[in-house]
Design a protein around this motif. Sequence first.
Motif, PDB file in Angstrom:
ATOM      1  N   GLY A 164       0.801  -1.217   0.000  1.00  0.00           N
ATOM      2  CA  GLY A 164       0.000   0.000   0.000  1.00  0.00           C
ATOM      3  C   GLY A 164       0.832   1.262   0.000  1.00  0.00           C
ATOM      4  O   GLY A 164       0.327   2.338  -0.306  1.00  0.00           O
ATOM      5  N   SER A 165       2.099   1.146   0.362  1.00  0.00           N
ATOM      6  CA  SER A 165       2.941   2.334   0.440  1.00  0.00           C
ATOM      7  C   SER A 165       3.702   2.623  -0.840  1.00  0.00           C
ATOM      8  O   SER A 165       4.470   3.571  -0.893  1.00  0.00           O
ATOM      9  CB  SER A 165       3.940   2.168   1.589  1.00  0.00           C
ATOM     10  N   ILE A 166       3.524   1.809  -1.876  1.00  0.00           N
ATOM     11  CA  ILE A 166       4.232   2.047  -3.135  1.00  0.00           C
ATOM     12  C   ILE A 166       3.607   3.245  -3.835  1.00  0.00           C
ATOM     13  O   ILE A 166       2.404   3.285  -4.089  1.00  0.00           O
ATOM     14  CB  ILE A 166       4.168   0.805  -4.043  1.00  0.00           C
ATOM     15  N   LYS A 167       4.406   4.202  -4.160  1.00  0.00           N
ATOM     16  CA  LYS A 167       3.920   5.386  -4.857  1.00  0.00           C
ATOM     17  C   LYS A 167       4.769   5.636  -6.083  1.00  0.00           C
ATOM     18  O   LYS A 167       5.991   5.542  -6.032  1.00  0.00           O
ATOM     19  CB  LYS A 167       3.969   6.608  -3.943  1.00  0.00           C
ATOM     20  N   LYS A 168       4.094   5.948  -7.158  1.00  0.00           N
ATOM     21  CA  LYS A 168       4.803   6.220  -8.410  1.00  0.00           C
ATOM     22  C   LYS A 168       4.890   7.726  -8.578  1.00  0.00           C
ATOM     23  O   LYS A 168       3.879   8.394  -8.795  1.00  0.00           O
ATOM     24  CB  LYS A 168       4.064   5.579  -9.593  1.00  0.00           C
ATOM     25  N   LYS A 169       6.088   8.239  -8.477  1.00  0.00           N
ATOM     26  CA  LYS A 169       6.312   9.668  -8.591  1.00  0.00           C
ATOM     27  C   LYS A 169       7.005   9.985  -9.920  1.00  0.00           C
ATOM     28  O   LYS A 169       7.948   9.317 -10.299  1.00  0.00           O
ATOM     29  CB  LYS A 169       7.164  10.177  -7.433  1.00  0.00           C
ATOM     30  N   ASN A 170       6.491  11.041 -10.519  1.00  0.00           N
ATOM     31  CA  ASN A 170       7.116  11.531 -11.754  1.00  0.00           C
ATOM     32  C   ASN A 170       7.202  10.450 -12.830  1.00  0.00           C
ATOM     33  O   ASN A 170       8.203  10.339 -13.524  1.00  0.00           O
ATOM     34  CB  ASN A 170       8.517  12.092 -11.454  1.00  0.00           C
ATOM     35  N   GLU A 171       6.180   9.595 -12.910  1.00  0.00           N
ATOM     36  CA  GLU A 171       6.165   8.569 -13.944  1.00  0.00           C
ATOM     37  C   GLU A 171       5.853   9.238 -15.283  1.00  0.00           C
ATOM     38  O   GLU A 171       4.883   9.997 -15.413  1.00  0.00           O
ATOM     39  CB  GLU A 171       5.104   7.511 -13.643  1.00  0.00           C
ATOM     40  N   ARG A 172       6.654   8.948 -16.272  1.00  0.00           N
ATOM     41  CA  ARG A 172       6.451   9.563 -17.573  1.00  0.00           C
ATOM     42  C   ARG A 172       5.588   8.699 -18.484  1.00  0.00           C
ATOM     43  O   ARG A 172       4.713   9.177 -19.160  1.00  0.00           O
ATOM     44  CB  ARG A 172       7.809   9.818 -18.239  1.00  0.00           C
ATOM     45  N   LYS A 173       5.853   7.373 -18.492  1.00  0.00           N
ATOM     46  CA  LYS A 173       5.121   6.473 -19.387  1.00  0.00           C
ATOM     47  C   LYS A 173       4.835   5.162 -18.680  1.00  0.00           C
ATOM     48  O   LYS A 173       5.560   4.753 -17.774  1.00  0.00           O
ATOM     49  CB  LYS A 173       5.917   6.197 -20.667  1.00  0.00           C
ATOM     50  N   SER A 174       3.777   4.484 -19.144  1.00  0.00           N
ATOM     51  CA  SER A 174       3.457   3.164 -18.612  1.00  0.00           C
ATOM     52  C   SER A 174       4.459   2.140 -19.131  1.00  0.00           C
ATOM     53  O   SER A 174       4.906   2.201 -20.276  1.00  0.00           O
ATOM     54  CB  SER A 174       2.043   2.773 -19.050  1.00  0.00           C
ATOM     55  N   ASN A 175       4.814   1.184 -18.264  1.00  0.00           N
ATOM     56  CA  ASN A 175       5.733   0.123 -18.679  1.00  0.00           C
ATOM     57  C   ASN A 175       5.134  -0.724 -19.794  1.00  0.00           C
ATOM     58  O   ASN A 175       5.862  -1.268 -20.626  1.00  0.00           O
ATOM     59  CB  ASN A 175       6.101  -0.762 -17.482  1.00  0.00           C
ATOM     60  N   HIS A 176       3.809  -0.866 -19.812  1.00  0.00           N
ATOM     61  CA  HIS A 176       3.168  -1.658 -20.863  1.00  0.00           C
ATOM     62  C   HIS A 176       3.226  -0.940 -22.213  1.00  0.00           C
ATOM     63  O   HIS A 176       3.252  -1.600 -23.258  1.00  0.00           O
ATOM     64  CB  HIS A 176       1.722  -1.963 -20.481  1.00  0.00           C
ATOM     65  N   LEU A 177       3.238   0.385 -22.186  1.00  0.00           N
ATOM     66  CA  LEU A 177       3.359   1.122 -23.449  1.00  0.00           C
ATOM     67  C   LEU A 177       4.774   1.056 -23.995  1.00  0.00           C
ATOM     68  O   LEU A 177       4.985   1.088 -25.215  1.00  0.00           O
ATOM     69  CB  LEU A 177       2.950   2.578 -23.239  1.00  0.00           C
ATOM     70  N   LEU A 178       5.746   0.929 -23.090  1.00  0.00           N
ATOM     71  CA  LEU A 178       7.141   0.856 -23.525  1.00  0.00           C
ATOM     72  C   LEU A 178       7.532  -0.528 -24.010  1.00  0.00           C
ATOM     73  O   LEU A 178       8.574  -0.686 -24.641  1.00  0.00           O
ATOM     74  CB  LEU A 178       8.064   1.272 -22.375  1.00  0.00           C
ATOM     75  N   GLY A 179       6.712  -1.533 -23.700  1.00  0.00           N
ATOM     76  CA  GLY A 179       7.005  -2.885 -24.157  1.00  0.00           C
ATOM     77  C   GLY A 179       7.798  -3.684 -23.137  1.00  0.00           C
ATOM     78  O   GLY A 179       8.253  -3.156 -22.112  1.00  0.00           O
ATOM     79  N   PRO A 180       7.974  -4.998 -23.385  1.00  0.00           N
ATOM     80  CA  PRO A 180       8.666  -5.868 -22.423  1.00  0.00           C
ATOM     81  C   PRO A 180      10.147  -5.529 -22.324  1.00  0.00           C
ATOM     82  O   PRO A 180      10.794  -5.193 -23.313  1.00  0.00           O
ATOM     83  CB  PRO A 180       8.447  -7.270 -22.995  1.00  0.00           C
ATOM     84  N   LYS A 181      10.677  -5.653 -21.107  1.00  0.00           N
ATOM     85  CA  LYS A 181      12.096  -5.416 -20.853  1.00  0.00           C
ATOM     86  C   LYS A 181      12.826  -6.753 -20.712  1.00  0.00           C
ATOM     87  O   LYS A 181      12.229  -7.789 -20.415  1.00  0.00           O
ATOM     88  CB  LYS A 181      12.279  -4.599 -19.571  1.00  0.00           C
ATOM     89  N   ILE A 182      14.131  -6.696 -20.894  1.00  0.00           N
ATOM     90  CA  ILE A 182      14.968  -7.890 -20.767  1.00  0.00           C
ATOM     91  C   ILE A 182      15.202  -8.191 -19.285  1.00  0.00           C
ATOM     92  O   ILE A 182      15.391  -7.274 -18.478  1.00  0.00           O
ATOM     93  CB  ILE A 182      16.302  -7.683 -21.506  1.00  0.00           C
TER      94      ILE A 182
END
Length: 442
Positions: free
Chosen positions: A345-363
């Motif tokens: 519950g304490s995870i906060k996304k600050k200053n996120e520019r783009k969704s990880n799903h929009l950027l595609g899968p990472k290695i």
Amino acid sequence: MTVEEVTEKLQEEIVGRQKQIELLANLFGEKHEMSLPSLFIYGHTGSGKSFVTSKILEELQSNVVTVNCVECYCQKVLYEQLLQKVSTLTVAHGVHMDHTKCDNMNDFVKHLTASVKEQKIEDETLYIILDKAEKLRDMEAHILPAFLRLQEFTELNICVIFLTEIIWEKFRSNTGMCEPYTVSFPDYTKEEIFDILCLDCPPEYSKEFYASYVSLFLSVFFYVCRDLNEIRHLATLNFPKFEEPIKKGEATVNDTRKLWKNIEPHLKRALQTVYLREVSSSQWEKIQQENIAGQEVLVPSLHSRCYLELPFYSKYLLIASYLASYNPAKSDRRFFSKRCDKIKGSIKKKNERKSNHLLGPKIFTMDRLLAIFYSIVEGRVASSANLFMQISSLVTLHLLTQVSSDDPLELPKYKCLVSLDTIKSISRTVNFEILRYLYDFL
């Protein structure tokens, strides 16, 4: 009947197989003529291999023995079935014959030669048809070459016909064998399927009316289904909806536009049942009746169209790879540590520019994949070669891709290739709420 008469008759009766009928009829020839030692006939399911072959031999009144290799789980069963059928070729129906035991090819050749001579058909061609012949590859290596040379071993006029869905190159072994004469049965064209479906015209309607229905039906189904058996079944199954306005008196056989408007939404729903993967014919008819009554009913299991049949641990490995591809590495400790319930519950996304799903899968590395896997899998799993084999299988199925590295000493790296809908459907099968563990959905 002569070969020419049989060819002419069957070419008129059977649609789309004129060349194959002429070729096979000339290869078989008359009953007393010497035949080929072996004949290899291949083509997809529903292409008419078995039907055309058996029809020609029936019209030529040949001696034919047919065995389905799927039923023969070992060579002993195969030999004994063939001997049993050969021994009853000239015996009246219902007469019991003694069962012949046979364990190897040497005994089979002896018993077969004796049985043919006993029935006094050694001067005629004996055709042995082995349907689903690809199953012979699972038996001992000498069986297929022996059947190819059965005419030579028995010194009789015997032709062995192999019916299969795969090409001859898949049968060849390293030891070498006699090459059979191969005949290909290609898939039916759209015009040929149209002509075949028109043969199912109900007697109460004209051929022109049913042909218009078949034309509309193929415009929807032909590009998603080429299997003649399935498309013929679906055409018969959906015709009652096409004739429904006529029976109700709301339209005539010439009101093509009105008939099409009535059946169009129905055919779109029927597309979901192609190959009957999700519902049976009886279920579809029940759904059809309920829709006619005004109750909108969804086809069962449509939410799981992306479902993949995988082993239990492979599903968790695929889920772990998806999490590793779309979650930042810095979030792993928060998601998968023992105190994850307290700190999620304490995870906060600050200053996120783009969704990880929009950027595609990472290695991700193998170590990270296994760490997530052991955190989410149910129960304790010992590390073994089986897990690594399942990862390799996922790569082979193109669900994962292995990223090459310049350094051969580095651990292998991977990337997940499945979509979010697919991984959600797989997660449901193991009761894993994947959205709770995805960084983008917090």
